[in-house]
Design a protein around this motif. Structure first.
Motif, short mmCIF file in Angstrom:
data_model
loop_
_atom_site.label_atom_id
_atom_site.label_comp_id
_atom_site.label_asym_id
_atom_site.label_seq_id
_atom_site.Cartn_x
_atom_site.Cartn_y
_atom_site.Cartn_z
N GLN A 1 -8.14 4.17 -9.60
CA GLN A 1 -8.90 3.56 -10.70
C GLN A 1 -8.22 3.82 -12.05
O GLN A 1 -8.17 2.94 -12.91
CB GLN A 1 -10.32 4.11 -10.73
CG GLN A 1 -11.23 3.42 -11.75
CD GLN A 1 -11.44 1.95 -11.46
OE1 GLN A 1 -11.88 1.58 -10.37
NE2 GLN A 1 -11.13 1.08 -12.43
N SER B 1 -9.17 -0.46 -2.33
CA SER B 1 -9.12 0.09 -0.98
C SER B 1 -7.88 -0.35 -0.23
O SER B 1 -7.53 0.22 0.81
CB SER B 1 -10.37 -0.33 -0.19
OG SER B 1 -10.34 -1.73 0.09
N LYS B 2 -7.18 -1.35 -0.77
CA LYS B 2 -6.00 -1.88 -0.10
C LYS B 2 -4.68 -1.38 -0.68
O LYS B 2 -3.61 -1.76 -0.20
CB LYS B 2 -6.02 -3.41 -0.14
CG LYS B 2 -7.13 -4.04 0.69
CD LYS B 2 -7.04 -5.56 0.67
CE LYS B 2 -8.09 -6.19 1.57
NZ LYS B 2 -8.00 -7.67 1.57
N ASP C 1 -8.73 -5.10 -5.24
CA ASP C 1 -9.41 -4.31 -4.21
C ASP C 1 -8.62 -3.01 -4.03
O ASP C 1 -7.59 -2.98 -3.34
CB ASP C 1 -9.46 -5.10 -2.89
CG ASP C 1 -10.22 -4.35 -1.80
OD1 ASP C 1 -10.56 -3.16 -1.99
OD2 ASP C 1 -10.48 -4.97 -0.73
N SER D 1 0.83 -1.20 0.00
CA SER D 1 0.00 0.00 0.00
C SER D 1 0.87 1.25 0.00
O SER D 1 1.91 1.31 0.66
CB SER D 1 -0.91 0.00 1.23
OG SER D 1 -1.69 1.19 1.29
N TRP E 1 -3.98 1.96 -1.17
CA TRP E 1 -3.72 3.33 -0.72
C TRP E 1 -4.40 3.57 0.61
O TRP E 1 -5.55 3.17 0.81
CB TRP E 1 -4.23 4.34 -1.74
CG TRP E 1 -4.46 5.73 -1.17
CD1 TRP E 1 -5.66 6.32 -0.91
CD2 TRP E 1 -3.46 6.69 -0.79
NE1 TRP E 1 -5.49 7.58 -0.39
CE2 TRP E 1 -4.13 7.84 -0.30
CE3 TRP E 1 -2.06 6.69 -0.81
CZ2 TRP E 1 -3.45 8.96 0.15
CZ3 TRP E 1 -1.38 7.81 -0.35
CH2 TRP E 1 -2.07 8.93 0.11
N THR E 2 -3.70 4.20 1.53
CA THR E 2 -4.30 4.60 2.79
C THR E 2 -4.00 6.08 3.01
O THR E 2 -2.86 6.52 2.90
CB THR E 2 -3.77 3.77 3.98
OG1 THR E 2 -4.33 4.28 5.19
CG2 THR E 2 -2.26 3.79 4.07
N GLU F 1 -8.70 11.53 -6.07
CA GLU F 1 -9.80 10.59 -5.82
C GLU F 1 -9.90 9.51 -6.89
O GLU F 1 -10.16 8.34 -6.60
CB GLU F 1 -11.12 11.35 -5.72
CG GLU F 1 -12.30 10.48 -5.31
CD GLU F 1 -13.57 11.27 -5.09
OE1 GLU F 1 -14.65 10.65 -5.03
OE2 GLU F 1 -13.50 12.51 -4.98
#
Length: 346
Positions: A307, A328-329, A326, A107, A331-332, A303
């Motif tokens: 993608q 969401s995994k 996925d 990440s 980048w944090t 944002e």
């Protein structure tokens, strides 16, 4: 009597209040102080925030002792972390996605780049009559290293014109003097590289630019959205086990991001090692000016960035498992948010 932050830390440590004073616990409790960061071509402006954070002492200010391991390209820097010889990579964001497609969870936690800043160009000597990407079939294309972000960028660009990676030959030339020599001596017919390499080749009138991702506008035209680039990324389990250390790294990079945006090319050129200038400080300063729009102003992720990166990989890699990724995994944003709270202005 005024009490500064250092005095507060001493008092907190002596009285056991570190656990209840906001910010003090994280400042004192680094899980890992000695950190090695792998990078692929540190002298490139693409990695400037890393260099500034190191040269200006921002890592030290966060309590870190950082060692930078410089490799010929981003793919080799990645191999260092996967192999266990480095803790963190300063490299291209899209590697986090390609790694997940292979079952490895990595990440990004702070951005250094807003655009790829990669320039694609052809040799005026060996491809003098270039008209379209189809003319590159059968040609030798120099990239920093096979599998690096420069390799990915030109592969994506060519795929838009029906040119497959197998239609060309990719040759690793690094991101410094070796890349310039390879073009100058005719070892390659085209190149995907960054400044100051590109700036030097342009000054010597050796290349014709065919695609440019140094600005947000051009990047969106090529990739169809914001394409995140340089970042610090590492294994997700490393972040989970070392949240305070990760926060310290993010703090230093965000501080560097902001310092670069407010500083002049002259000020930046005085800070970086002399070897970065490739013997021409004025050219380097011009390259800084041209690349500043491509550097992150605050470490945040656009944002639509993840993608867009996924779409790019899926466009040219055969059978890429885009539906299984996925995002969401990869980048944090929590560490960048806190870093901007700590350094609202630099």
């Amino acid at each position: 009597m005024s009490i500064n932050r250092r005095d507060v830390l001493k008092i907190a440590g002596a009285t056991g209040l570190a656990g209840v004073l906001p910010g003090v616990a994280r400042a004192q409790a680094l899980e890992k102080k000695n950190i090695s960061i792998a990078v692929g071509g540190q002298a490139l402006i693409y990695y400037l925030p890393l260099s500034i954070a190191h040269a200006n002492g921002y890592f030290k200010d966060e309590g870190l002792d950082v060692k930078i391991l410089d490799f010929a390209g981003g793919s080799r820097a990645l191999q260092a972390v996967v192999g266990g010889s480095a803790d963190v990579v300063s490299g291209a964001f899209e590697h986090t996605i390609s790694l997940q497609s292979k079952g490895q969870e990595y990440s990004s936690f702070v951005q250094q780049g807003l655009t790829p800043m990669i320039v694609l160009a052809v040799s005026k000597k060996t491809v003098p009559d270039y008209k379209s990407p189809e003319d590159l079939k059968g040609k030798k294309i120099g990239v920093t290293a096979p599998g690096s972000s420069t390799n990915m960028a030109i592969s994506f660009f060519l795929s838009k014109y029906g040119v497959k990676p197998s239609d060309v030959s990719f040759i690793g030339v690094g991101g410094g003097a070796g890349a310039i020599t390879a073009m100058r001596t005719g070892q390659i017919d085209a190149i995907a590289n960054l400044d100051p390499v590109i700036g030097t080749l342009l000054k010597d009138d050796l290349i014709t630019i065919i695609a440019d991702t140094r600005t947000v506008k051009d990047t969106k035209e090529i990739f169809g959205g914001n394409m995140p680039s340089g970042c610090l990324y590492t294994r997700r389990d490393f972040i989970a086990a070392n949240p305070n250390t990760t926060q310290a790294l993010a703090n230093a990079i965000v501080r560097a991001d902001k310092w670069i945006q407010k500083s002049s090319p002259e000020e930046i050129a005085k800070v970086v090692p002399e070897g970065y200038l490739l013997g021409d400080v004025e050219l380097y300063k011009a390259c800084l000016e041209g690349n500043k729009p491509g550097l992150s102003p605050d470490g945040r992720m656009p944002e639509d960035g993840p993608q867009t990166a996924l779409n790019a990989l899926a466009a040219y890699i055969a059978d890429f498992p885009a539906g299984d990724i996925d995002l969401s995994k990869v980048w944090t944003g929590e560490f960048v948010a806190k870093a901007n709270e700590k350094y609202p202005n630099v």
